[in-house]
Write an enzyme that holds these catalytic residues in place. Sequence first.
Site, PDB file in Angstrom:
ATOM      1  N   LYS A  55      71.689 -38.062 -14.239  1.00 53.25           N
ATOM      2  CA  LYS A  55      73.057 -38.927 -13.807  1.00 53.25           C
ATOM      3  C   LYS A  55      73.701 -39.214 -14.993  1.00 53.25           C
ATOM      4  O   LYS A  55      73.051 -39.393 -16.152  1.00 53.25           O
ATOM      5  CB  LYS A  55      72.729 -39.827 -12.780  1.00 53.25           C
ATOM      6  CG  LYS A  55      71.930 -39.375 -11.448  1.00 53.25           C
ATOM      7  CD  LYS A  55      71.511 -40.529 -10.613  1.00 53.25           C
ATOM      8  CE  LYS A  55      70.709 -40.016  -9.487  1.00 53.25           C
ATOM      9  NZ  LYS A  55      70.163 -41.017  -8.569  1.00 53.25           N
ATOM     10  N   ARG A  80      59.332 -34.871  -8.535  1.00 50.01           N
ATOM     11  CA  ARG A  80      59.509 -36.172  -7.689  1.00 50.01           C
ATOM     12  C   ARG A  80      58.504 -37.172  -8.742  1.00 50.01           C
ATOM     13  O   ARG A  80      58.611 -38.400  -8.583  1.00 50.01           O
ATOM     14  CB  ARG A  80      59.019 -36.147  -6.182  1.00 50.01           C
ATOM     15  CG  ARG A  80      60.267 -35.270  -5.571  1.00 50.01           C
ATOM     16  CD  ARG A  80      61.562 -36.108  -5.434  1.00 50.01           C
ATOM     17  NE  ARG A  80      61.368 -37.078  -4.600  1.00 50.01           N
ATOM     18  CZ  ARG A  80      62.473 -37.955  -4.280  1.00 50.01           C
ATOM     19  NH1 ARG A  80      63.655 -37.700  -4.835  1.00 50.01           N
ATOM     20  NH2 ARG A  80      62.281 -38.900  -3.550  1.00 50.01           N
ATOM     21  N   THR A  99      62.449 -44.782  -6.290  1.00 48.21           N
ATOM     22  CA  THR A  99      64.046 -45.095  -6.400  1.00 48.21           C
ATOM     23  C   THR A  99      64.448 -46.087  -7.333  1.00 48.21           C
ATOM     24  O   THR A  99      65.270 -45.774  -8.109  1.00 48.21           O
ATOM     25  CB  THR A  99      64.658 -45.069  -5.005  1.00 48.21           C
ATOM     26  OG1 THR A  99      64.101 -43.888  -4.242  1.00 48.21           O
ATOM     27  CG2 THR A  99      66.218 -44.850  -5.330  1.00 48.21           C
ATOM     28  N   ARG A 156      61.887 -42.984 -14.409  1.00 47.68           N
ATOM     29  CA  ARG A 156      62.662 -44.357 -14.091  1.00 47.68           C
ATOM     30  C   ARG A 156      62.042 -45.529 -14.401  1.00 47.68           C
ATOM     31  O   ARG A 156      62.733 -46.436 -14.643  1.00 47.68           O
ATOM     32  CB  ARG A 156      62.829 -44.152 -12.514  1.00 47.68           C
ATOM     33  CG  ARG A 156      63.912 -43.007 -12.026  1.00 47.68           C
ATOM     34  CD  ARG A 156      63.766 -42.746 -10.464  1.00 47.68           C
ATOM     35  NE  ARG A 156      64.671 -41.919 -10.115  1.00 47.68           N
ATOM     36  CZ  ARG A 156      64.776 -41.534  -8.668  1.00 47.68           C
ATOM     37  NH1 ARG A 156      63.998 -41.876  -7.963  1.00 47.68           N
ATOM     38  NH2 ARG A 156      66.003 -40.866  -8.373  1.00 47.68           N
ATOM     39  N   ASN A 215      69.262 -45.169 -11.757  1.00 48.41           N
ATOM     40  CA  ASN A 215      67.992 -44.697 -12.094  1.00 48.41           C
ATOM     41  C   ASN A 215      67.799 -43.227 -12.697  1.00 48.41           C
ATOM     42  O   ASN A 215      66.766 -42.423 -12.506  1.00 48.41           O
ATOM     43  CB  ASN A 215      67.332 -44.577 -10.613  1.00 48.41           C
ATOM     44  CG  ASN A 215      68.010 -43.709  -9.593  1.00 48.41           C
ATOM     45  OD1 ASN A 215      68.666 -42.994 -10.068  1.00 48.41           O
ATOM     46  ND2 ASN A 215      67.360 -43.840  -8.575  1.00 48.41           N
ATOM     47  N   HIS A 240      67.950 -37.285 -10.393  1.00 53.89           N
ATOM     48  CA  HIS A 240      67.794 -37.019  -9.031  1.00 53.89           C
ATOM     49  C   HIS A 240      66.837 -35.802  -9.110  1.00 53.89           C
ATOM     50  O   HIS A 240      66.607 -34.910 -10.022  1.00 53.89           O
ATOM     51  CB  HIS A 240      68.888 -36.476  -8.667  1.00 53.89           C
ATOM     52  CG  HIS A 240      68.815 -35.640  -7.383  1.00 53.89           C
ATOM     53  ND1 HIS A 240      68.838 -36.073  -6.147  1.00 53.89           N
ATOM     54  CD2 HIS A 240      68.808 -34.140  -7.233  1.00 53.89           C
ATOM     55  CE1 HIS A 240      68.482 -35.141  -5.071  1.00 53.89           C
ATOM     56  NE2 HIS A 240      68.646 -33.910  -5.816  1.00 53.89           N
TER      57      HIS A 240
END
Length: 188
Positions: free
Chosen positions: A10, A114, A120, A131, A151, A154
């Site tokens: 991001k 993940r 998150t 993160r 964060n 994705h």
Amino acid sequence: MIERTLVLIKPDGIYRALIGKIIAQFEDAGLKVVALRIGRVDKEFAGKHYAEVIEWLENIGAKSKLAYKEKGIELKEENIEIGRRVRNQLLDYLANGPIVSMVLEGNHAIYIARKIIGVTEPRKADPSSIRGKYASDSYDLADARQRSTKNLVHASEDSESAKREIELWFTKNEIVSYKRSDEDIMYE
Ligand code: ADP
Ligand code: MG
């Protein structure tokens, strides 16, 4: 069980010059970059990526409420309202900055990616995850600033969304096929 997953860096990850370090985390775990691009998207495209799925919006609200509850604050808003507000902030954020998109391939790529990104909310993310290691943002700071949580990354949540997201971001001939030099050692 070789799979493909979609990962985005991001805008905060790009502004903070973390592209190389982020990609390295996935490569180090054995995942292979099979498609890669840097660019911008408009809000409509971002809206296709984060499609308006009711369960997902409810889930965002529930996660947010739980984080506040732990701090002794009871949020009055409905889960879905929180979800809608967060989605809108998220689309604005993604449509207003550069994004790196990539397809990663490897054993259990969806689950592994993940795991590597972490949960998150960076405040809560394990310090060995992307993160948790490179960010400290929290839902309350994001709310105070009226923006989405910074964060960094994705990664697709399951095989159905991985397939949908890969098809949204890349055409078939943008995805390449090659062998990593350590594949035989990892997979034989
Ligand atoms: P994940 O990215 O871990 O799969 P979600 O799919 O639930 O998380 O949410 C998508 C994105 O929306 C998050 O990565 C984050 O940037 C943002 N977000 C989620 N919940 C909140 C929240 N309560 N406040 C601000 N932003 C949020
Ligand atoms: Mg998600």
